[in-house]
Scaffold this motif. Structure first.
Motif, mmCIF file in Angstrom:
data_model
loop_
_atom_site.group_PDB
_atom_site.id
_atom_site.type_symbol
_atom_site.label_atom_id
_atom_site.label_comp_id
_atom_site.label_asym_id
_atom_site.label_seq_id
_atom_site.Cartn_x
_atom_site.Cartn_y
_atom_site.Cartn_z
ATOM 1 N N LYS A 1 48.112 17.521 59.906
ATOM 2 C CA LYS A 1 49.077 16.721 59.156
ATOM 3 C C LYS A 1 50.446 17.404 59.102
ATOM 4 C CE LYS A 1 46.532 13.183 58.006
ATOM 5 N NZ LYS A 1 46.874 11.809 58.505
ATOM 6 N N LEU A 2 50.441 18.723 58.898
ATOM 7 C CA LEU A 2 51.701 19.473 58.872
ATOM 8 C C LEU A 2 52.400 19.395 60.221
ATOM 9 C CD1 LEU A 2 50.434 22.595 56.902
ATOM 10 C CD2 LEU A 2 52.180 20.982 56.101
ATOM 11 N N HIS A 3 51.639 19.494 61.285
ATOM 12 C CA HIS A 3 52.203 19.433 62.635
ATOM 13 C C HIS A 3 52.826 18.067 62.911
ATOM 14 C CE1 HIS A 3 52.956 20.614 66.679
ATOM 15 N NE2 HIS A 3 52.042 19.817 67.221
ATOM 16 N N GLU A 4 52.284 17.032 62.270
ATOM 17 C CA GLU A 4 52.841 15.681 62.415
ATOM 18 C C GLU A 4 54.126 15.500 61.619
ATOM 19 O OE1 GLU A 4 49.737 13.093 61.150
ATOM 20 O OE2 GLU A 4 48.385 13.643 62.786
ATOM 21 N N GLY A 5 54.426 16.447 60.718
ATOM 22 C CA GLY A 5 55.645 16.369 59.917
ATOM 23 C C GLY A 5 55.442 15.934 58.488
ATOM 24 N N ALA A 6 54.194 15.832 58.050
ATOM 25 C CA ALA A 6 53.921 15.399 56.678
ATOM 26 C C ALA A 6 54.198 16.516 55.681
ATOM 27 C CB ALA A 6 52.464 14.950 56.559
ATOM 28 N N VAL A 7 54.582 16.123 54.464
ATOM 29 C CA VAL A 7 54.647 17.051 53.335
ATOM 30 C C VAL A 7 53.266 17.037 52.693
ATOM 31 C CG1 VAL A 7 55.722 17.599 51.123
ATOM 32 C CG2 VAL A 7 57.086 16.569 52.957
ATOM 33 N N VAL A 8 52.619 18.197 52.641
ATOM 34 C CA VAL A 8 51.241 18.277 52.154
ATOM 35 C C VAL A 8 51.200 19.036 50.830
ATOM 36 C CG1 VAL A 8 48.891 19.059 52.647
ATOM 37 C CG2 VAL A 8 50.349 18.222 54.506
ATOM 38 N N GLY A 9 50.585 18.432 49.836
ATOM 39 C CA GLY A 9 50.349 19.113 48.565
ATOM 40 C C GLY A 9 49.013 19.827 48.620
ATOM 41 N N SER B 1 50.842 24.489 45.963
ATOM 42 C CA SER B 1 52.067 24.508 46.771
ATOM 43 C C SER B 1 52.274 23.194 47.511
ATOM 44 C CB SER B 1 52.002 25.641 47.811
ATOM 45 O OG SER B 1 52.142 26.907 47.218
ATOM 46 N N LEU B 2 53.535 22.924 47.823
ATOM 47 C CA LEU B 2 53.903 21.897 48.781
ATOM 48 C C LEU B 2 54.269 22.592 50.083
ATOM 49 C CD1 LEU B 2 56.173 19.555 46.606
ATOM 50 C CD2 LEU B 2 53.793 19.170 47.258
ATOM 51 N N LEU B 3 53.644 22.197 51.166
ATOM 52 C CA LEU B 3 53.893 22.790 52.470
ATOM 53 C C LEU B 3 54.476 21.746 53.418
ATOM 54 C CD1 LEU B 3 50.578 24.825 53.024
ATOM 55 C CD2 LEU B 3 52.721 25.617 51.997
ATOM 56 N N VAL B 4 55.401 22.180 54.260
ATOM 57 C CA VAL B 4 55.979 21.303 55.274
ATOM 58 C C VAL B 4 56.551 22.200 56.366
ATOM 59 C CG1 VAL B 4 58.278 21.183 54.213
ATOM 60 C CG2 VAL B 4 57.466 19.271 55.631
ATOM 61 N N LEU C 1 48.647 25.064 66.716
ATOM 62 C CA LEU C 1 49.121 23.758 67.180
ATOM 63 C C LEU C 1 50.593 23.772 67.592
ATOM 64 C CD1 LEU C 1 47.503 21.419 64.480
ATOM 65 C CD2 LEU C 1 46.796 21.649 66.860
ATOM 66 N N SER C 2 51.404 24.522 66.831
ATOM 67 C CA SER C 2 52.862 24.422 66.980
ATOM 68 C C SER C 2 53.517 25.619 67.636
ATOM 69 C CB SER C 2 53.499 24.214 65.598
ATOM 70 O OG SER C 2 53.289 25.374 64.789
ATOM 71 N N GLY C 3 52.842 26.775 67.608
ATOM 72 C CA GLY C 3 53.467 28.005 68.081
ATOM 73 C C GLY C 3 54.421 28.608 67.061
ATOM 74 N N VAL C 4 54.436 28.082 65.836
ATOM 75 C CA VAL C 4 55.346 28.545 64.775
ATOM 76 C C VAL C 4 54.529 29.221 63.682
ATOM 77 C CG1 VAL C 4 57.106 27.868 63.099
ATOM 78 C CG2 VAL C 4 56.929 26.655 65.288
ATOM 79 N N HIS C 5 54.954 30.424 63.284
ATOM 80 C CA HIS C 5 54.189 31.251 62.338
ATOM 81 C C HIS C 5 54.601 31.076 60.883
ATOM 82 C CE1 HIS C 5 57.913 33.491 62.447
ATOM 83 N NE2 HIS C 5 57.727 33.859 63.705
ATOM 84 N N THR C 6 55.439 30.079 60.607
ATOM 85 C CA THR C 6 56.033 29.935 59.275
ATOM 86 C C THR C 6 56.076 28.476 58.857
ATOM 87 O OG1 THR C 6 57.395 31.939 59.457
ATOM 88 C CG2 THR C 6 58.181 30.242 57.958
ATOM 89 N N LEU C 7 55.888 28.253 57.552
ATOM 90 C CA LEU C 7 56.057 26.941 56.937
ATOM 91 C C LEU C 7 56.976 27.068 55.726
ATOM 92 C CD1 LEU C 7 52.325 25.790 56.935
ATOM 93 C CD2 LEU C 7 54.166 24.567 58.123
ATOM 94 N N VAL C 8 57.517 25.965 55.271
ATOM 95 C CA VAL C 8 58.171 25.919 53.962
ATOM 96 C C VAL C 8 57.082 25.883 52.901
ATOM 97 C CG1 VAL C 8 59.548 24.528 52.380
ATOM 98 C CG2 VAL C 8 60.270 24.776 54.762
ATOM 99 N N ASN C 9 57.211 26.737 51.885
ATOM 100 C CA ASN C 9 56.302 26.731 50.735
ATOM 101 C C ASN C 9 57.140 26.586 49.475
ATOM 102 O OD1 ASN C 9 54.463 27.206 48.673
ATOM 103 N ND2 ASN C 9 54.546 29.421 48.927
ATOM 104 N N THR C 10 56.956 25.497 48.775
ATOM 105 C CA THR C 10 57.656 25.310 47.507
ATOM 106 C C THR C 10 56.660 24.844 46.456
ATOM 107 O OG1 THR C 10 59.643 24.355 46.479
ATOM 108 C CG2 THR C 10 58.316 22.883 47.845
ATOM 109 N N SER C 11 57.050 24.924 45.204
ATOM 110 C CA SER C 11 56.119 24.649 44.110
ATOM 111 C C SER C 11 55.730 23.174 44.077
ATOM 112 C CB SER C 11 56.736 25.068 42.774
ATOM 113 O OG SER C 11 57.971 24.405 42.567
ATOM 114 N N LEU D 1 47.798 14.607 49.935
ATOM 115 C CA LEU D 1 47.272 15.473 48.887
ATOM 116 C C LEU D 1 45.959 16.054 49.380
ATOM 117 C CD1 LEU D 1 47.263 16.699 46.062
ATOM 118 C CD2 LEU D 1 46.277 14.544 45.207
ATOM 119 N N ALA D 2 45.907 17.377 49.510
ATOM 120 C CA ALA D 2 44.722 18.066 50.016
ATOM 121 C C ALA D 2 44.143 18.929 48.914
ATOM 122 C CB ALA D 2 45.084 18.915 51.230
ATOM 123 N N LEU D 3 42.953 18.583 48.421
ATOM 124 C CA LEU D 3 42.313 19.303 47.330
ATOM 125 C C LEU D 3 41.043 19.977 47.840
ATOM 126 C CD1 LEU D 3 43.150 16.161 46.084
ATOM 127 C CD2 LEU D 3 43.013 17.560 44.027
#
Length: 358
Positions: free
Chosen positions: A193-201, A218-221, A317-327, A354-356
């Protein structure tokens, strides 16, 4: 604007003890009193124009808010550096341990790490540095005064409530659209989902103790899109003055952040320190770079369990080692605590997915 703040407070030596302290001025009349001004800021309402009568407010209104913020930041850094260095706290001490709400200011912490006189090679900021965490220090001090020996082994900050699978299932009810059983399968689904560009809680395990969202609430994107800051600010109703921080796999921290030291692991884990972002990282993840070229990273490894698995699967999936992490919260709302809180934030538009997980 810094000269304005220099009229408000200054470093002065206390005759009796010889210690240097910060002394506030503007106290001759009520509307020149700095402490009263701060109290009025905290109690301000839309129909209350009391602030307009304060001398400090009238002077600051002549300047752009960006200049006011920059002047106050520089003034704060100089004052704290002055207090620590003049009182000898930074000499011949390899470790400087700090607590107090002002040390939530990561730019200040970076300045202390880089500019203190020789002797303080590492700076540790207590993860829950504000009023909510000072109870720990008060308890430690009381124990010492009572002659009690205490031990504070390194642990984690996940001291809040946790919820099992049954509690999560009951809260979500029929709204659940998909279910995964294993931790790795869950991480792979979130990463997709993150690789698709979704904001995931992300909601899993025990809640964080302190002001930082450390991957359990966290919110990840993805951080590769420079427009994501505007998108997140709009949907979370935050201001552009609130930049977003990265979470990075530990093995890539050295190439992502200039001056990163493996000894800074605790600061990196708890997001209490600022670093200059390397040129390659600025190109790779522009969404996490502040206006001054810095970032406040969280650096994680295998001990971070599901959180580490999600970021690792995202990198695969992306080759990127970092995501945005916010509250995980809407602006001016508390960090979500329970599954119900997470659903309320989700319904308010905080995230696309929303991922629980228990």
């Amino acid at each position: 604007t810094m000269p304005i703040f220099e009229e408000v407070a200054a470093l002065e030596s206390e005759a009796a003890s010889g210690h240097w302290q910060i002394r506030f001025r503007w106290h001759e009349t009520l509307h020149d009193n700095f402490q009263v001004y701060l109290a009025s800021l905290e109690n301000r309402t839309p129909d209350n124009d009391e602030l307009e009568h304060f001398s400090l407010c009238q002077r600051l209104r002549k300047h752009r808010r960006e200049d006011v913020a920059a002047g106050l930041q520089e003034f704060t850094e100089r004052m704290v550096l002055g207090v620590l260095s003049r009182n000898g706290h930074a000499s011949a001490r390899p470790l400087l341990c700090l607590a107090g709400g002002v040390f939530a200011n990561v730019r200040l912490n970076m300045r202390l790490r880089k500019d203190l006189p020789s002797g303080a090679s590492r700076v540790f900021v207590y993860p829950n540095m504000g009023d909510g965490g000072l109870c720990t220090g008060a308890a430690a001090l009381a124990c010492r005064e009572l002659g009690l020996l205490i031990s504070c082994p390194k642990g984690n900050c996940f001291l809040g409530p946790s919820f099992d699978e049954d509690q999560i299932t009951l809260a979500v009810g029929p709204r659940c659209t998909s279910t995964v059983l294993g931790q790795l399968e869950f991480a792979q689904a979130v990463a997709a989902k993150l690789h698709e560009g979704a904001v995931v809680g992300i909601f899993w395990g025990a809640m964080e103790f302190g002001p930082r969202a450390l991957g359990h609430r966290s919110l990840l994107v993805r951080a590769t899109d420079p427009a994501i800051n505007s998108i997140l600010n709009q949907r979370l109703r935050r201001t552009e003055f609130m930049p977003f921080a990265p979470v990075t796999l530990k093995q890539y921290a050295n190439e992502a952040y200039t001056g990163w030291d493996p000894e800074d692991e605790q600061a990196g884990w708890h997001m209490t320190m600022c670093y200059d972002v390397s040129p390659s990282m600025r190109l790779l993840c522009p969404a996490i770079v502040h206006e001054d070229g810095t970032a406040r990273p969280q650096v994680i490894g295998k001990n971070d369990g599901l959180y580490f698995d999600i970021l690792s699967e995202y990198m695969a999936l992306s080759g990127v080692h970092t995501l945005v992490n916010t509250s995980f919260n809407m602006h001016e709302q508390p960090l979500v605590c329970s599954p119900h809180d997470a659903l309320v934030a989700f319904d308010a538009g905080a995230c696309d997915v929303l991922a629980l997980y228990p």
